[in-house]
Design a protein around this motif. Structure first.
Motif, PDB file in Angstrom:
ATOM      1  N   THR A   6       1.685   6.731  -6.666  1.00  0.00           N
ATOM      2  CA  THR A   6       0.540   7.595  -6.855  1.00  0.00           C
ATOM      3  C   THR A   6       0.793   9.151  -6.812  1.00  0.00           C
ATOM      4  O   THR A   6       0.332  10.094  -7.796  1.00  0.00           O
ATOM      5  N   THR A   7       1.431   9.445  -5.522  1.00  0.00           N
ATOM      6  CA  THR A   7       1.961  10.738  -5.324  1.00  0.00           C
ATOM      7  C   THR A   7       3.150  11.243  -5.907  1.00  0.00           C
ATOM      8  O   THR A   7       3.419  12.513  -6.580  1.00  0.00           O
TER       9      THR A   7
ATOM     10  N   LEU B  55     -11.929   7.928  -6.153  1.00  0.00           N
ATOM     11  CA  LEU B  55     -11.084   9.014  -6.284  1.00  0.00           C
ATOM     12  C   LEU B  55     -11.399   9.957  -7.313  1.00  0.00           C
ATOM     13  O   LEU B  55     -12.100   9.800  -8.137  1.00  0.00           O
TER      14      LEU B  55
ATOM     15  N   GLY C 177       0.712  -1.164  -0.017  1.00  0.00           N
ATOM     16  CA  GLY C 177       0.060  -0.086   0.227  1.00  0.00           C
ATOM     17  C   GLY C 177       0.900   1.294   0.094  1.00  0.00           C
ATOM     18  O   GLY C 177       0.642   2.041  -0.812  1.00  0.00           O
ATOM     19  N   ILE C 178       1.889   1.369   0.764  1.00  0.00           N
ATOM     20  CA  ILE C 178       2.845   2.601   1.006  1.00  0.00           C
ATOM     21  C   ILE C 178       3.471   2.715  -0.390  1.00  0.00           C
ATOM     22  O   ILE C 178       3.485   3.815  -1.013  1.00  0.00           O
TER      23      ILE C 178
ATOM     24  N   LEU D 289      -2.996   4.043  -7.673  1.00  0.00           N
ATOM     25  CA  LEU D 289      -4.137   3.991  -6.562  1.00  0.00           C
ATOM     26  C   LEU D 289      -5.312   3.793  -7.317  1.00  0.00           C
ATOM     27  O   LEU D 289      -6.388   3.129  -7.021  1.00  0.00           O
ATOM     28  N   ARG D 290      -5.391   4.775  -8.323  1.00  0.00           N
ATOM     29  CA  ARG D 290      -6.609   5.043  -9.143  1.00  0.00           C
ATOM     30  C   ARG D 290      -7.182   3.764  -9.779  1.00  0.00           C
ATOM     31  O   ARG D 290      -8.313   3.566  -9.820  1.00  0.00           O
TER      32      ARG D 290
ATOM     33  N   ASN E  62       2.417   1.939  -3.482  1.00  0.00           N
ATOM     34  CA  ASN E  62       1.325   2.290  -4.436  1.00  0.00           C
ATOM     35  C   ASN E  62       0.935   3.718  -4.069  1.00  0.00           C
ATOM     36  O   ASN E  62       0.546   4.635  -5.029  1.00  0.00           O
ATOM     37  N   LEU E  63       0.829   4.002  -2.883  1.00  0.00           N
ATOM     38  CA  LEU E  63       0.738   5.685  -2.611  1.00  0.00           C
ATOM     39  C   LEU E  63       1.887   6.410  -2.997  1.00  0.00           C
ATOM     40  O   LEU E  63       1.663   7.607  -3.351  1.00  0.00           O
ATOM     41  N   TRP E  64       2.919   5.939  -2.809  1.00  0.00           N
ATOM     42  CA  TRP E  64       4.305   6.717  -3.222  1.00  0.00           C
ATOM     43  C   TRP E  64       4.175   6.693  -4.783  1.00  0.00           C
ATOM     44  O   TRP E  64       4.554   7.807  -5.183  1.00  0.00           O
TER      45      TRP E  64
END
Length: 137
Positions: free
Chosen positions: A120-121, A137, A113-114, A128-129, A116-118
């Motif tokens: 995405t951001t 989202l 999860g981390i 993530l989308r 994929n958040l990285w």
């Protein structure tokens, strides 16, 4: 059909994992639900292939490691699913117990999860989308 099934199973497995860890890995109903959902997700990936990719922006060692990390997550999910189901059938797998494997899956899932958040951001590649149900989202 593959995308909604994979997304639904992905989030179902996560919720069931958290509930199973909270209730105890011997909870019969949650064990059956988690085990069958996890195996269904693995079977879907085996039958139809993985639904994800490293994306165009990911490069270098992370790009090369990405497919192997995903295969590892699916392997861990499959082993956890079997380890939770086998006691319900009256036997157990050799090696770590179901709870230890579930805790390991939770840790690997948090890293997943981390990451994929990285993506995405920091990379803006929409990781993530792609995995959230439409409209989240």
């Amino acid at each position: 059909m593959r995308r909604p099934a994979t997304i639904g199973l992905h989030w179902t497995v996560l919720i069931l994992l958290l509930l199973l860890l909270a209730a105890g890995s011997t909870h019969a109903v949650l064990s059956w639900l988690f085990g069958l959902a996890g195996l269904a997700m693995c079977m879907l990936a085996l039958a139809c292939g993985l639904m994800n990719g490293p994306g165009p922006v990911l490069s270098g060692a992370l790009r090369r490691a990405h497919p192997w990390a995903n295969r590892g997550m699916y392997l861990l999910l499959g082993v956890c699913s079997l380890s939770v189901l086998t006691p319900q059938l009256g036997f157990s797998l050799p090696g770590p117990g179901p709870r230890d494997l579930l805790v390991g899956l939770l840790g690997a899932g948090l890293l997943h999860g981390i990451f994929n958040l990285w993506r995405t951001t920091a990379l803006g590649d929409g990781a993530l989308r792609r995995m959230l149900p439409r409209g989240w989202l």
